[in-house]
Design a protein around this motif. Structure first.
Motif, PDB file in Angstrom:
ATOM      1  N   GLY A   1       0.790  -1.227   0.000  1.00 11.07           N
ATOM      2  CA  GLY A   1       0.000   0.000   0.000  1.00 11.07           C
ATOM      3  C   GLY A   1       0.821   1.275   0.000  1.00 11.07           C
ATOM      4  N   GLY A   2       2.135   1.142  -0.025  1.00 11.53           N
ATOM      5  CA  GLY A   2       2.983   2.328  -0.052  1.00 11.53           C
ATOM      6  C   GLY A   2       3.079   3.058   1.271  1.00 11.53           C
ATOM      7  N   VAL A   3       2.788   2.369   2.364  1.00  8.17           N
ATOM      8  CA  VAL A   3       2.913   2.990   3.696  1.00  8.17           C
ATOM      9  C   VAL A   3       4.392   2.998   4.077  1.00  8.17           C
ATOM     10  N   GLU A   4       4.950   4.182   4.258  1.00  6.35           N
ATOM     11  CA  GLU A   4       6.390   4.292   4.484  1.00  6.35           C
ATOM     12  C   GLU A   4       6.782   4.269   5.957  1.00  6.35           C
ATOM     13  N   ASN A   5       5.841   4.563   6.860  1.00  4.48           N
ATOM     14  CA  ASN A   5       6.181   4.734   8.279  1.00  4.48           C
ATOM     15  C   ASN A   5       5.470   3.686   9.130  1.00  4.48           C
ATOM     16  N   PHE A   6       6.248   2.971   9.949  1.00  4.81           N
ATOM     17  CA  PHE A   6       5.705   1.854  10.724  1.00  4.81           C
ATOM     18  C   PHE A   6       6.295   1.914  12.130  1.00  4.81           C
ATOM     19  N   ILE A   7       5.421   1.930  13.131  1.00  2.68           N
ATOM     20  CA  ILE A   7       5.867   1.935  14.533  1.00  2.68           C
ATOM     21  C   ILE A   7       5.385   0.644  15.174  1.00  2.68           C
ATOM     22  N   PHE A   8       6.309  -0.071  15.778  1.00  2.00           N
ATOM     23  CA  PHE A   8       6.026  -1.402  16.306  1.00  2.00           C
ATOM     24  C   PHE A   8       6.118  -1.447  17.822  1.00  2.00           C
ATOM     25  N   SER A   9       5.136  -2.105  18.407  1.00  2.00           N
ATOM     26  CA  SER A   9       5.068  -2.333  19.845  1.00  2.00           C
ATOM     27  C   SER A   9       5.910  -3.554  20.188  1.00  2.00           C
ATOM     28  N   SER A  10       7.173  -3.317  20.569  1.00  2.00           N
ATOM     29  CA  SER A  10       8.043  -4.419  20.966  1.00  2.00           C
ATOM     30  C   SER A  10       8.103  -4.480  22.494  1.00  2.00           C
ATOM     31  N   THR A  11       9.082  -5.158  23.035  1.00  2.00           N
ATOM     32  CA  THR A  11       9.058  -5.453  24.464  1.00  2.00           C
ATOM     33  C   THR A  11      10.448  -5.644  25.043  1.00  2.00           C
ATOM     34  N   ALA A  12      10.583  -5.352  26.331  1.00  2.00           N
ATOM     35  CA  ALA A  12      11.825  -5.623  27.051  1.00  2.00           C
ATOM     36  C   ALA A  12      12.083  -7.113  27.181  1.00  2.00           C
ATOM     37  N   ALA A  13      11.069  -7.941  26.901  1.00  2.00           N
ATOM     38  CA  ALA A  13      11.244  -9.392  26.989  1.00  2.00           C
ATOM     39  C   ALA A  13      12.255  -9.916  25.970  1.00  2.00           C
ATOM     40  N   VAL A  14      12.645  -9.093  24.987  1.00  2.00           N
ATOM     41  CA  VAL A  14      13.665  -9.543  24.031  1.00  2.00           C
ATOM     42  C   VAL A  14      15.027  -9.693  24.705  1.00  2.00           C
ATOM     43  N   TYR A  15      15.216  -9.064  25.876  1.00  2.00           N
ATOM     44  CA  TYR A  15      16.506  -9.135  26.576  1.00  2.00           C
ATOM     45  C   TYR A  15      16.610 -10.330  27.514  1.00  2.00           C
ATOM     46  N   GLY A  16      15.461 -10.892  27.934  1.00  2.00           N
ATOM     47  CA  GLY A  16      15.503 -11.911  28.973  1.00  2.00           C
ATOM     48  C   GLY A  16      15.936 -11.291  30.291  1.00  2.00           C
ATOM     49  N   SER A  17      16.629 -12.055  31.128  1.00  2.00           N
ATOM     50  CA  SER A  17      17.166 -11.527  32.387  1.00  2.00           C
ATOM     51  C   SER A  17      18.512 -10.869  32.085  1.00  2.00           C
ATOM     52  N   ALA A  18      18.465  -9.594  31.837  1.00  2.00           N
ATOM     53  CA  ALA A  18      19.668  -8.880  31.400  1.00  2.00           C
ATOM     54  C   ALA A  18      20.735  -8.879  32.489  1.00  2.00           C
ATOM     55  N   GLU A  19      21.990  -9.081  32.078  1.00  2.00           N
ATOM     56  CA  GLU A  19      23.095  -9.028  33.038  1.00  2.00           C
ATOM     57  C   GLU A  19      23.436  -7.592  33.413  1.00  2.00           C
ATOM     58  N   GLN A  20      23.119  -6.653  32.527  1.00  2.00           N
ATOM     59  CA  GLN A  20      23.408  -5.240  32.762  1.00  2.00           C
ATOM     60  C   GLN A  20      22.109  -4.493  33.012  1.00  2.00           C
ATOM     61  N   ASN A  21      22.009  -3.820  34.136  1.00  2.00           N
ATOM     62  CA  ASN A  21      20.837  -3.014  34.464  1.00  2.00           C
ATOM     63  C   ASN A  21      21.276  -1.641  34.945  1.00  2.00           C
ATOM     64  N   PRO A  22      20.711  -0.545  34.392  1.00  2.00           N
ATOM     65  CA  PRO A  22      19.703  -0.513  33.339  1.00  2.00           C
ATOM     66  C   PRO A  22      20.237  -1.071  32.017  1.00  2.00           C
ATOM     67  N   VAL A  23      19.356  -1.706  31.270  1.00  2.00           N
ATOM     68  CA  VAL A  23      19.764  -2.404  30.062  1.00  2.00           C
ATOM     69  C   VAL A  23      19.669  -1.477  28.846  1.00  2.00           C
ATOM     70  N   PRO A  24      20.751  -1.367  28.058  1.00  2.00           N
ATOM     71  CA  PRO A  24      20.703  -0.564  26.829  1.00  2.00           C
ATOM     72  C   PRO A  24      20.240  -1.415  25.649  1.00  2.00           C
TER      73      PRO A  24
END
Length: 328
Positions: free
Chosen positions: A107-130
């Motif tokens: 459809g030619g939509v150029e701009n997309f904003i996605f609802s992602s999550t901190a769950a992609v990090y799992g139990s991060a070893e570094q907190n706060p996690v970058p």
């Protein structure tokens, strides 16, 4: 030009719709109403009741409303449920997102904003996690979101398509004007569950695990007010429209609260005690994760305005009282 909000009748999505209207945007919502509510939306907003994987419907909406941006919230979000039923999460969060992305490209939509999550990090070893931390999701929920991030990256490399993925931490609270809030039946979010218990909707609540390697043995999370999150999305939209490059950014406050600390905050704000029981750990729960949101602040110009746990809790409790009146 209109903004298409998928899952716009749900918790975070409905806040985004109200925010966009406040900012003078044209909005159209696609939601199959599996967990959302049509009454959470402003009367003037068009609601198309459909699945995001129905490409014929999505592409008709894009053409008819001249959609130039999609804000994608539709999906499944319960970590333990994803462990028990991973294939449904890969269907709802990954396969159907792929269909939506393809419809956007067609459809030619150029701009997309996605609802992602901190769950992609799992139990991060570094907190706060970058955002540069290792991506080690511990649940199919986190993996399904990460897979969509990868699809967005690859699509942007191949087409005239630009995206922002915002990795949320624990979203809570309600619209300060009380136009919408967390209304999902059987919700598992801690502040929602504690607020329901505090207002008599549940006889008790349960804490899942008190033997984690944290100061009080319960999991630690970063809680972000839903209205601040909606503001971050709007800034992301403006940035993309101005030609901003693809971006992945955390959205949180950089402050961690344990499960017990949150429960005590709810008791403090509501002004009375309620029953809390202790249970075993839940599968897929990370031990501790707190956001480093410097990138969102520098790239989006995001300045949180409601980063106060008691304020988040007070808005959540106020919304529970509104729901109680609405359901009576």
């Amino acid at each position: 030009m209109a903004v298409l909000v998928t899952g716009g009748a749900g918790y975070i999505g409905s806040h985004m719709v109200w925010k966009l209207l406040d900012e003078g945007e044209e909005v159209v919502v696609v939601d199959r109403l599996s967990t959302g509510f049509d009454w959470a939306l402003p009367a003037e907003v068009e609601l198309v009741v459909a699945d995001i994987a129905d490409q014929e419907v999505i592409e008709e909406v894009i053409r008819r409303r001249k959609v130039d941006a999609i804000v994608h919230f539709a999906g499944s979000i319960i970590v333990p449920e994803s462990v028990a039923d991973p294939l449904s999460y890969y269907l709802n969060n990954t396969v159907k997102s792929r269909s939506l992305i393809e419809s956007a490209v067609r459809g030619g939509v150029e701009n997309f904003i996605f609802s992602s999550t901190a769950a992609v990090y799992g139990s991060a070893e570094q907190n706060p996690v970058p955002e540069t931390a290792p991506l080690l999701p511990e649940s199919p929920y986190g993996t399904s979101k990460l897979m969509t991030e990868l699809m967005l990256r690859d699509t942007a490399a191949a087409h005239d398509f630009h995206f922002t993925a915002l990795r949320y931490f624990n979203v809570s609270g309600a619209d300060p004007k009380m136009r919408t809030g967390q209304s999902t039946k059987g919700a598992t979010h801690l502040i929602k569950v504690a607020s329901e218990t505090a207002t008599g909707k549940r006889p008790y609540m349960e804490v899942y695990g008190t033997d984690y390697p944290t100061p009080d043995g319960t999991c630690v999370r970063d809680y972000i007010h839903v209205w601040d999150l909606a503001g971050a999305h709007h800034l992301a939209l403006k940035r993309l429209r101005q030609g901003g490059e693809n971006l992945i950014a955390n959205c949180g406050y950089g402050i961690g609260y344990s499960v017990n600390e949150v429960i005590e905050a709810v008791k403090r704000v509501v002004g009375h005690d309620f029953e809390v029981r202790v249970g075993g750990r839940r599968a897929g729960d990370a031990v501790s994760i707190v956001a480093n949101s410097d990138r969102a602040k520098s790239e989006l110009g995001w300045v949180p305005e409601l980063d106060n746990l008691d304020k988040i809790v007070s808005h959540a409790l106020e919304w529970e009282e509104i729901l109680k009146r609405k359901n009576n």
